[in-house]
Design an enzyme around this catalytic site. Structure first.
Site, short mmCIF file in Angstrom:
data_model
loop_
_atom_site.label_atom_id
_atom_site.label_comp_id
_atom_site.label_asym_id
_atom_site.label_seq_id
_atom_site.Cartn_x
_atom_site.Cartn_y
_atom_site.Cartn_z
N ARG A 87 0.82 -1.21 0.00
CA ARG A 87 0.00 0.00 0.00
C ARG A 87 0.85 1.25 0.00
O ARG A 87 0.30 2.35 0.00
CB ARG A 87 -0.86 0.00 1.26
CG ARG A 87 -2.23 -0.59 1.09
CD ARG A 87 -2.86 -0.64 2.46
NE ARG A 87 -4.27 -0.39 2.43
CZ ARG A 87 -5.18 -1.34 2.50
NH1 ARG A 87 -4.84 -2.60 2.56
NH2 ARG A 87 -6.46 -1.02 2.52
N ARG A 171 -9.90 6.44 4.73
CA ARG A 171 -9.34 5.32 3.97
C ARG A 171 -9.13 5.71 2.51
O ARG A 171 -8.10 5.37 1.90
CB ARG A 171 -10.26 4.09 4.07
CG ARG A 171 -10.15 3.39 5.42
CD ARG A 171 -11.35 2.53 5.71
NE ARG A 171 -11.47 1.37 4.87
CZ ARG A 171 -12.57 0.62 4.79
NH1 ARG A 171 -13.65 0.95 5.47
NH2 ARG A 171 -12.59 -0.44 4.01
P1 AP5 Z 1 -8.35 -3.99 4.22
O1 AP5 Z 1 -9.03 -5.04 4.99
O2 AP5 Z 1 -7.32 -4.37 3.22
O3 AP5 Z 1 -9.46 -3.07 3.59
P2 AP5 Z 1 -9.52 -2.20 2.24
O4 AP5 Z 1 -8.34 -2.10 1.39
O5 AP5 Z 1 -10.11 -0.93 2.72
O6 AP5 Z 1 -10.39 -3.04 1.34
P3 AP5 Z 1 -11.72 -3.67 1.71
O7 AP5 Z 1 -11.54 -4.97 2.44
O8 AP5 Z 1 -12.59 -2.64 2.41
O9 AP5 Z 1 -12.38 -3.88 0.29
P4 AP5 Z 1 -12.10 -4.96 -0.85
O10 AP5 Z 1 -11.45 -4.28 -2.00
O11 AP5 Z 1 -11.49 -6.21 -0.32
O12 AP5 Z 1 -13.62 -5.20 -1.26
P5 AP5 Z 1 -14.59 -6.46 -0.98
O13 AP5 Z 1 -14.21 -7.60 -1.85
O14 AP5 Z 1 -14.73 -6.71 0.48
O15 AP5 Z 1 -7.64 -2.96 5.21
C1 AP5 Z 1 -8.29 -2.48 6.36
C2 AP5 Z 1 -7.33 -1.59 7.16
O16 AP5 Z 1 -6.19 -2.36 7.58
C3 AP5 Z 1 -6.72 -0.39 6.41
O17 AP5 Z 1 -7.58 0.75 6.43
C4 AP5 Z 1 -5.44 -0.16 7.21
O18 AP5 Z 1 -5.69 0.48 8.43
C5 AP5 Z 1 -4.99 -1.58 7.52
N1 AP5 Z 1 -4.10 -2.17 6.48
C6 AP5 Z 1 -4.37 -3.25 5.70
N2 AP5 Z 1 -3.34 -3.51 4.88
C7 AP5 Z 1 -2.40 -2.57 5.14
C8 AP5 Z 1 -1.11 -2.29 4.58
N3 AP5 Z 1 -0.59 -3.06 3.59
N4 AP5 Z 1 -0.41 -1.24 5.07
C9 AP5 Z 1 -0.91 -0.46 6.08
N5 AP5 Z 1 -2.14 -0.67 6.63
C10 AP5 Z 1 -2.86 -1.72 6.17
O19 AP5 Z 1 -15.95 -5.85 -1.58
C11 AP5 Z 1 -16.62 -4.79 -0.93
C12 AP5 Z 1 -18.15 -4.99 -1.06
O20 AP5 Z 1 -18.52 -4.85 -2.42
C13 AP5 Z 1 -18.62 -6.39 -0.63
O21 AP5 Z 1 -19.85 -6.29 0.02
C14 AP5 Z 1 -18.76 -7.17 -1.97
O22 AP5 Z 1 -19.77 -8.16 -1.91
C15 AP5 Z 1 -19.12 -6.04 -2.95
N6 AP5 Z 1 -18.57 -6.25 -4.28
C16 AP5 Z 1 -17.31 -6.71 -4.59
N7 AP5 Z 1 -17.13 -6.73 -5.92
C17 AP5 Z 1 -18.29 -6.27 -6.48
C18 AP5 Z 1 -18.72 -6.05 -7.82
N8 AP5 Z 1 -17.92 -6.31 -8.87
N9 AP5 Z 1 -19.95 -5.54 -8.03
C19 AP5 Z 1 -20.78 -5.26 -6.97
N10 AP5 Z 1 -20.44 -5.45 -5.67
C20 AP5 Z 1 -19.20 -5.95 -5.42
#
Ligand code: AP5
Length: 218
Positions: A87, A171
């Site tokens: 990231r 975020r």
């Molecule tokens: P993390 O858990 O990695 O969260 P994020 O990057 O904010 O990503 P998300 O998990 O929120 O979303 P995603 O892209 O995985 O989407 P999802 O598939 O769930 O990180 C959380 C925290 O941890 C960070 O804020 C930070 O504090 C820390 N952190 C983590 N890694 C770090 C690093 N490397 N360095 C520093 N800090 C770090 O999908 C979302 C929703 O949309 C779901 O409900 C899904 O069903 C829906 N959906 C998915 N795809 C589609 C589609 N094509 N069409 C319609 N709906 C869809």
């Protein structure tokens, strides 16, 4: 094969990583999941991590790089899907070094392109199974039976503490300031493959499969 899923919060990284794990036998390494596990450890580090995550800020590079290093040691050979890592540019450099030390390399960076309005809708409707990690959405992917996980039958379905409008704003800001420079970085390395993340989940999966087949997946 080692790939990165790159994209803002809610882009669908976790959803696609879990499919790839099942379909291609790769191992999903989600730093978000690892940190969520670490925050329940009851240690001082766990408490610090929890406060940073709930605010929507990034955890320090040394902590996440350390977590990835541990996992790389234990799962060599099958290939990894890096979900939410790297990231920052420092994390990207560290990943390259770690892979090289294990005689491996990065094969592709899949960029999930989604606009900000869609992200807000996705994050506000998301819930996950606390037991198996399956990801759902109120509108686009509800569980077949309300309150019950389709995959493992658990009733432990929950919403994340950082899935609220205030933390999401932070975020997104963190993503644009610190993570989005990786798009240019990996483009210059010839590893970047953008996909339309606004398409339905199945279509996004098909786009990714096409890319992996072209570059020679196992
Ligand atoms: P993390 O858990 O990695 O969260 P994020 O990057 O904010 O990503 P998300 O998990 O929120 O979303 P995603 O892209 O995985 O989407 P999802 O598939 O769930 O990180 C959380 C925290 O941890 C960070 O804020 C930070 O504090 C820390 N952190 C983590 N890694 C770090 C690093 N490397 N360095 C520093 N800090 C770090 O999908 C979302 C929703 O949309 C779901 O409900 C899904 O069903 C829906 N959906 C998915 N795809 C589609 C589609 N094509 N069409 C319609 N709906 C869809």
């Amino acid at each position: 094969m080692n790939i990165i899923l790159l994209g803002p919060p809610g882009a669908g990284k976790g959803t696609q990583a879990r499919r790839l794990e099942k379909e291609r036998g790769l191992i999903q390494l989600s730093t978000g999941d690892m940190l969520r596990e670490a925050r329940t450890s009851g240690t001082e580090m766990g408490r610090k991590v929890a406060a940073i995550m709930d605010a929507g800020e990034l955890v320090t590079d040394d902590i996440v790089i350390g977590l990835i290093e541990e996992k790389l040691k234990s799962g060599e050979g099958r290939g990894f899907i890096f979900d939410g890592f790297p990231r920052t540019l420092a994390q990207a450099d560290a990943l390259e070094d770690l892979l090289a030390r294990h005689g491996q390399k990065l094969d592709a960076v899949i960029e999930l392109r989604v606009d900000d309005d869609a992200l807000v809708k996705r994050i506000s409707g998301r819930y996950t199974c606390g037991d198996c990690g399956e990801v759902y959405h109120d509108d686009t992917k509800p569980s077949a039976e309300a309150g019950k996980c389709d995959k493992c039958g658990s009733t432990n379905l929950k919403r994340r503490a950082d899935d609220n409008p205030e933390a999401l704003k932070t975020r997104l800001m963190e993503y644009y300031k610190k993570t989005s420079p990786l798009i240019g970085y990996y483009y210059a390395k010839g590893l970047l493959h953008p996909v339309d993340g606004l398409a339905p989940i199945e279509d996004v999966a098909r786009q990714i499969a096409g890319i992996l087949d072209r570059i020679g997946s196992p």
